[in-house]
Design a protein around this motif. Structure first.
Motif, PDB file in Angstrom:
ATOM      1  N   GLN A  98     -19.434  -9.581 -39.009  1.00 51.16           N
ATOM      2  CA  GLN A  98     -18.368  -9.606 -37.813  1.00 51.16           C
ATOM      3  C   GLN A  98     -19.105  -9.922 -36.475  1.00 51.16           C
ATOM      4  O   GLN A  98     -18.394 -10.705 -35.822  1.00 51.16           O
ATOM      5  CB  GLN A  98     -17.808  -8.489 -37.724  1.00 51.16           C
ATOM      6  CG  GLN A  98     -16.666  -7.887 -38.985  1.00 51.16           C
ATOM      7  CD  GLN A  98     -16.253  -6.471 -39.187  1.00 51.16           C
ATOM      8  OE1 GLN A  98     -16.976  -5.600 -38.854  1.00 51.16           O
ATOM      9  NE2 GLN A  98     -14.763  -6.442 -39.611  1.00 51.16           N
ATOM     10  N   THR A 127      -9.264  -4.591 -36.327  1.00 51.76           N
ATOM     11  CA  THR A 127      -8.536  -5.413 -37.111  1.00 51.76           C
ATOM     12  C   THR A 127      -7.044  -5.029 -37.081  1.00 51.76           C
ATOM     13  O   THR A 127      -6.672  -4.002 -36.700  1.00 51.76           O
ATOM     14  CB  THR A 127      -8.781  -5.341 -38.543  1.00 51.76           C
ATOM     15  OG1 THR A 127      -8.764  -3.832 -39.112  1.00 51.76           O
ATOM     16  CG2 THR A 127     -10.448  -5.870 -38.869  1.00 51.76           C
ATOM     17  N   LEU A 148      -9.414  -9.827 -38.100  1.00 54.23           N
ATOM     18  CA  LEU A 148     -10.396  -9.324 -36.963  1.00 54.23           C
ATOM     19  C   LEU A 148      -9.696  -9.984 -35.668  1.00 54.23           C
ATOM     20  O   LEU A 148      -9.574 -11.189 -35.442  1.00 54.23           O
ATOM     21  CB  LEU A 148     -11.857  -9.981 -37.195  1.00 54.23           C
ATOM     22  CG  LEU A 148     -12.746  -9.952 -36.070  1.00 54.23           C
ATOM     23  CD1 LEU A 148     -12.924  -8.273 -35.937  1.00 54.23           C
ATOM     24  CD2 LEU A 148     -14.041 -10.599 -36.343  1.00 54.23           C
TER      25      LEU A 148
END
Length: 154
Positions: free
Chosen positions: A12, A55, A60
């Motif tokens: 991420q 999220t 995301l």
């Protein structure tokens, strides 16, 4: 559906750092705009367990960091995915973050700093209850910029 806060994974962090690019003056907030900030953001040790991937509906949409300044006082940093900015999503996200800090860290005061050119964000933070504290100069992104420190009393 509500925002979910989970400790950021390396995947991420890399997605945000290398895929999220803001338009115009807001490119100031691209992670790649400052090498030191980029290195810190990509380091699992630096992120620790206080940098969160946000999220919504399993997608995301933002990131959020929390740093303890003193007992009961926490500084936050946040960013929303570029394609979601400027569309009225900010206040819901900001309030979710503020609620998270209050519930998870038992905060009495939340602080943040924002570049003074970013009037869109300053307006949002004021709408969320943050008050102006002071302006200061900071070296970043290869130059010196003026920032506004703001605080919210819980």
């Amino acid at each position: 559906m509500t925002y979910k806060f989970n400790v950021m994974t390396q995947e991420q962090a890399e997605n945000i750092a290398f895929q999220w690019h803001y338009d115009g003056d807001y490119s100031f907030y691209d992670m790649e705009a400052d090498e030191e900030d980029l290195d810190e953001f990509l380091s699992p040790e630096e992120r620790g367990n206080t940098t969160f991937a946000i999220t919504k509906d399993m997608e995301l949409v933002a990131f959020f960091s929390v740093s303890k300044i003193a007992d009961g006082i926490f500084d936050i940093g946040l960013g929303m995915r570029p394609d979601l900015t400027g569309k009225g999503n900010g206040i819901e996200f900001l309030r979710a973050g503020m609620n998270y800090v209050q519930s998870e860290f038992n905060s009495e005061k939340i602080t943040l700093s924002v570049a003074t050119f970013n009037q869109r964000a300053i307006k949002l933070y004021r709408k969320g209850g943050f008050k102006d504290v002071e302006t200061f100069k900071q070296n970043t992104n290869g130059s010196t910029f003026e920032f506004l420190k703001m605080e919210y009393t819980c």
